[in-house]
Design a protein around this motif. Structure first.
Motif, short mmCIF file in Angstrom:
data_model
loop_
_atom_site.label_atom_id
_atom_site.label_comp_id
_atom_site.label_asym_id
_atom_site.label_seq_id
_atom_site.Cartn_x
_atom_site.Cartn_y
_atom_site.Cartn_z
N GLY A 191 0.90 -1.75 0.44
CA GLY A 191 -0.06 0.08 -0.32
C GLY A 191 1.08 1.10 0.26
N ALA A 192 2.36 1.07 0.48
CA ALA A 192 2.64 2.17 -0.03
C ALA A 192 3.95 2.45 -1.10
CB ALA A 192 4.05 2.08 1.34
N LEU A 193 4.01 3.33 -1.56
CA LEU A 193 4.27 4.10 -2.81
C LEU A 193 5.58 4.29 -1.96
CD1 LEU A 193 4.54 4.44 -6.18
CD2 LEU A 193 3.83 7.25 -5.33
N VAL A 194 6.68 3.38 -3.39
CA VAL A 194 8.70 2.97 -2.81
C VAL A 194 9.39 3.78 -4.42
CG1 VAL A 194 10.49 1.83 -2.42
CG2 VAL A 194 8.13 1.53 -1.53
N THR A 195 10.03 4.33 -3.98
CA THR A 195 11.06 5.03 -5.10
C THR A 195 13.11 4.45 -4.10
OG1 THR A 195 12.15 5.79 -7.01
CG2 THR A 195 11.37 6.78 -4.96
N PRO A 196 13.64 3.52 -5.64
CA PRO A 196 14.98 3.21 -5.11
C PRO A 196 15.56 5.20 -4.47
CG PRO A 196 14.35 1.41 -7.15
CD PRO A 196 13.64 3.24 -7.11
N ALA A 197 16.42 4.24 -3.25
CA ALA A 197 17.08 5.52 -3.01
C ALA A 197 18.71 6.03 -4.34
CB ALA A 197 17.93 5.59 -2.11
N LEU A 198 18.79 6.99 -4.82
CA LEU A 198 19.37 6.85 -5.54
C LEU A 198 21.40 7.56 -4.89
CD1 LEU A 198 17.42 8.61 -8.41
CD2 LEU A 198 18.09 6.20 -8.17
N GLU A 199 21.10 7.88 -3.70
CA GLU A 199 22.40 8.48 -3.28
C GLU A 199 24.29 7.55 -4.37
OE1 GLU A 199 20.10 7.53 -0.89
OE2 GLU A 199 19.60 9.35 -0.74
N VAL A 206 13.66 14.14 -13.30
CA VAL A 206 13.17 15.27 -13.06
C VAL A 206 11.64 14.78 -13.07
CG1 VAL A 206 14.41 17.53 -13.96
CG2 VAL A 206 12.50 16.13 -16.27
N ALA A 207 11.11 14.02 -14.11
CA ALA A 207 9.54 13.41 -13.43
C ALA A 207 9.31 13.02 -12.39
CB ALA A 207 9.71 12.90 -14.81
N ARG A 208 10.61 11.85 -11.83
CA ARG A 208 10.80 11.35 -10.57
C ARG A 208 10.57 12.59 -9.27
NH1 ARG A 208 15.10 11.06 -6.58
NH2 ARG A 208 15.04 8.87 -5.58
N ALA A 209 11.12 13.77 -9.67
CA ALA A 209 11.01 14.93 -8.60
C ALA A 209 9.50 15.15 -8.84
CB ALA A 209 11.83 16.12 -9.19
N GLU A 210 8.85 15.50 -9.60
CA GLU A 210 7.71 15.83 -10.05
C GLU A 210 7.13 14.91 -9.03
OE1 GLU A 210 4.16 18.01 -11.15
OE2 GLU A 210 6.59 18.86 -11.26
N VAL A 211 7.27 13.57 -8.37
CA VAL A 211 6.09 12.58 -8.43
C VAL A 211 6.43 12.94 -6.68
CG1 VAL A 211 5.48 10.60 -7.81
CG2 VAL A 211 6.08 10.64 -9.95
N LEU A 212 7.71 12.85 -6.46
CA LEU A 212 7.85 13.52 -5.10
C LEU A 212 7.78 14.29 -4.47
CD1 LEU A 212 12.20 12.00 -4.88
CD2 LEU A 212 9.64 10.95 -4.44
N ALA A 213 7.43 15.57 -5.62
CA ALA A 213 6.87 16.05 -5.06
C ALA A 213 5.03 16.90 -5.11
CB ALA A 213 6.83 17.94 -6.18
N ILE A 214 4.64 15.80 -5.37
CA ILE A 214 2.25 15.67 -4.61
C ILE A 214 2.95 14.04 -4.46
CG2 ILE A 214 2.66 16.97 -7.11
CD1 ILE A 214 1.42 14.21 -8.07
N ARG A 215 3.39 13.46 -3.51
CA ARG A 215 3.07 11.79 -3.64
C ARG A 215 3.72 11.43 -2.75
NH1 ARG A 215 -1.61 9.42 -6.21
NH2 ARG A 215 -0.61 7.73 -4.64
N GLU A 216 3.11 11.37 -1.46
CA GLU A 216 4.04 10.82 -0.26
C GLU A 216 4.38 9.43 -0.47
OE1 GLU A 216 3.31 9.00 4.19
OE2 GLU A 216 1.33 9.76 3.52
N VAL A 217 6.06 9.57 -0.71
CA VAL A 217 7.08 8.34 -1.48
C VAL A 217 8.08 8.11 -0.42
CG1 VAL A 217 8.35 7.51 -3.02
CG2 VAL A 217 6.49 8.79 -3.27
N GLU A 226 11.12 -7.82 -2.79
CA GLU A 226 9.99 -6.76 -2.77
C GLU A 226 9.69 -6.65 -4.06
OE1 GLU A 226 10.62 -3.64 0.56
OE2 GLU A 226 12.53 -3.71 0.18
N LEU A 227 10.78 -5.98 -4.98
CA LEU A 227 9.91 -5.36 -6.10
C LEU A 227 8.98 -6.84 -5.86
CD1 LEU A 227 10.50 -3.34 -7.44
CD2 LEU A 227 11.87 -4.48 -9.45
N TRP A 228 9.20 -7.70 -6.81
CA TRP A 228 8.72 -9.06 -7.06
C TRP A 228 7.81 -8.71 -6.11
CZ3 TRP A 228 10.55 -10.08 -11.05
CH2 TRP A 228 11.93 -10.50 -11.28
N GLN A 229 6.53 -8.54 -4.94
CA GLN A 229 5.94 -8.54 -4.33
C GLN A 229 5.01 -7.85 -4.72
OE1 GLN A 229 5.01 -11.42 -2.89
NE2 GLN A 229 7.33 -12.48 -3.50
N ALA A 230 5.78 -6.61 -5.52
CA ALA A 230 4.63 -4.76 -5.11
C ALA A 230 3.35 -5.35 -5.97
CB ALA A 230 5.45 -4.76 -6.45
#
Length: 276
Positions: A191-199, A206-217, A226-230
């Motif tokens: 039920g949670a939106l997840v994106t990989p850390a990129l450090e 920039v499209a990723r940044a747009e998602v991060l700006a408007i959604r709780e991620v 984990e990805l197989w269980q998404a």
């Protein structure tokens, strides 16, 4: 200025040439931005300019003025209702060797390409991906930057020729999920939106940044198990927008409500609705 496959300005000149000793050619010493324009407008322009300025600062590379880049983009866009503009900034010509030039004279290349055809089926039903054998090297000093060396992506894309597979999934050397070859990745897990850390590696899109700006991620390390269980996967791309994933190797997914909501947001930004 060429009028066929692409139109190019080099340092503002239509007949400009690249010096063979340019550090962008000899060392990959530079950055680029790939920007989608619709009717000579770029909805994500501010995000592209922020990333370019931040990346130039990290590389100690003088950054062109955004107004200059905008004017050159408008020049190469003339007559193209939808187009992709690639802006490449190199450190320019310097003395032989890795040492930074005492005075950098950056090379500025602005090129426009017609917008590639986008499949309505992909936006409605999702694309197919495969897990790549090529791994991304971990280098925190370059992580997030869209630098000129894309050899890892070239090698990853060379792993298959099946036209039914549109993208590849990239992991780092420790097996952590990073991104697709040409896009960032999002997953809905429990039920949670997840994106990989990129450090450590990867490009902060920039499209990723747009998602991060408007959604709780949740931005965190993401394992393949984990990805197989998404319950839902989708990609974000400044060129192609928000793309549901229908299959990753033998694992199938259904386009879900989060991807659909992000497609609606993409349209509201000013991009065409490919679902129509």
């Amino acid at each position: 200025m060429p009028s066929l496959a692409c139109r190019i300005l080099v340092n503002g000149q239509p007949e400009g040439a690249i010096d063979p000793q340019d550090r962008g050619l000899t060392y990959g010493d530079g950055l680029f931005e790939t920007i989608r324009f619709v009717d000579q407008k770029a909805p994500l322009w501010p995000r592209h300019m922020r990333r370019l300025q931040d990346s130039c600062a990290r590389l100690r590379l003088p950054c062109p003025e955004p107004e200059c880049l905008w004017q050159e983009a408008q020049a190469v866009l003339h007559g193209l209702p939808q187009a992709i503009v690639r802006m490449t900034i190199t450190r320019g010509v310097g003395e032989r060797g890795y040492a930074l030039p005492a005075t950098a004279r950056p090379t500025r290349i602005v090129a426009a390409f017609p917008m590639p055809a986008l499949s309505v089926d992909v936006y409605r039903h999702g694309l197919r991906m495969r897990l790549c054998e090529t791994r991304l090297s971990m280098q925190p000093q370059l992580a997030g930057i869209k630098h000129l060396n894309r050899l890892e992506q070239v090698l990853a894309r060379a792993e298959w020729s099946d036209p039914a597979i549109a993208e590849g999934l990239l992991c780092d050397g420790d097996g952590r999920v990073v991104s697709a070859i040409m896009a960032n990745l999002f997953a809905v897990i429990d039920g949670a939106l997840v994106t990989p850390a990129l450090e450590r590696c990867g490009v902060s899109g920039v499209a990723r940044a747009e998602v991060l700006a408007i959604r709780e991620v949740q931005v965190r390390d993401l394992s393949l198990s984990e990805l197989w269980q998404a319950s839902e996967l989708f990609l974000s791309s400044s060129v192609r927008g928000m793309l549901p994933v229908r299959a990753l190797d033998d694992k199938t997914f259904l386009p879900g409500p989060v991807a659909h909501a992000m497609q609606q947001h993409w349209h509201a930004l000013g991009f065409p609705m490919e679902l129509a």
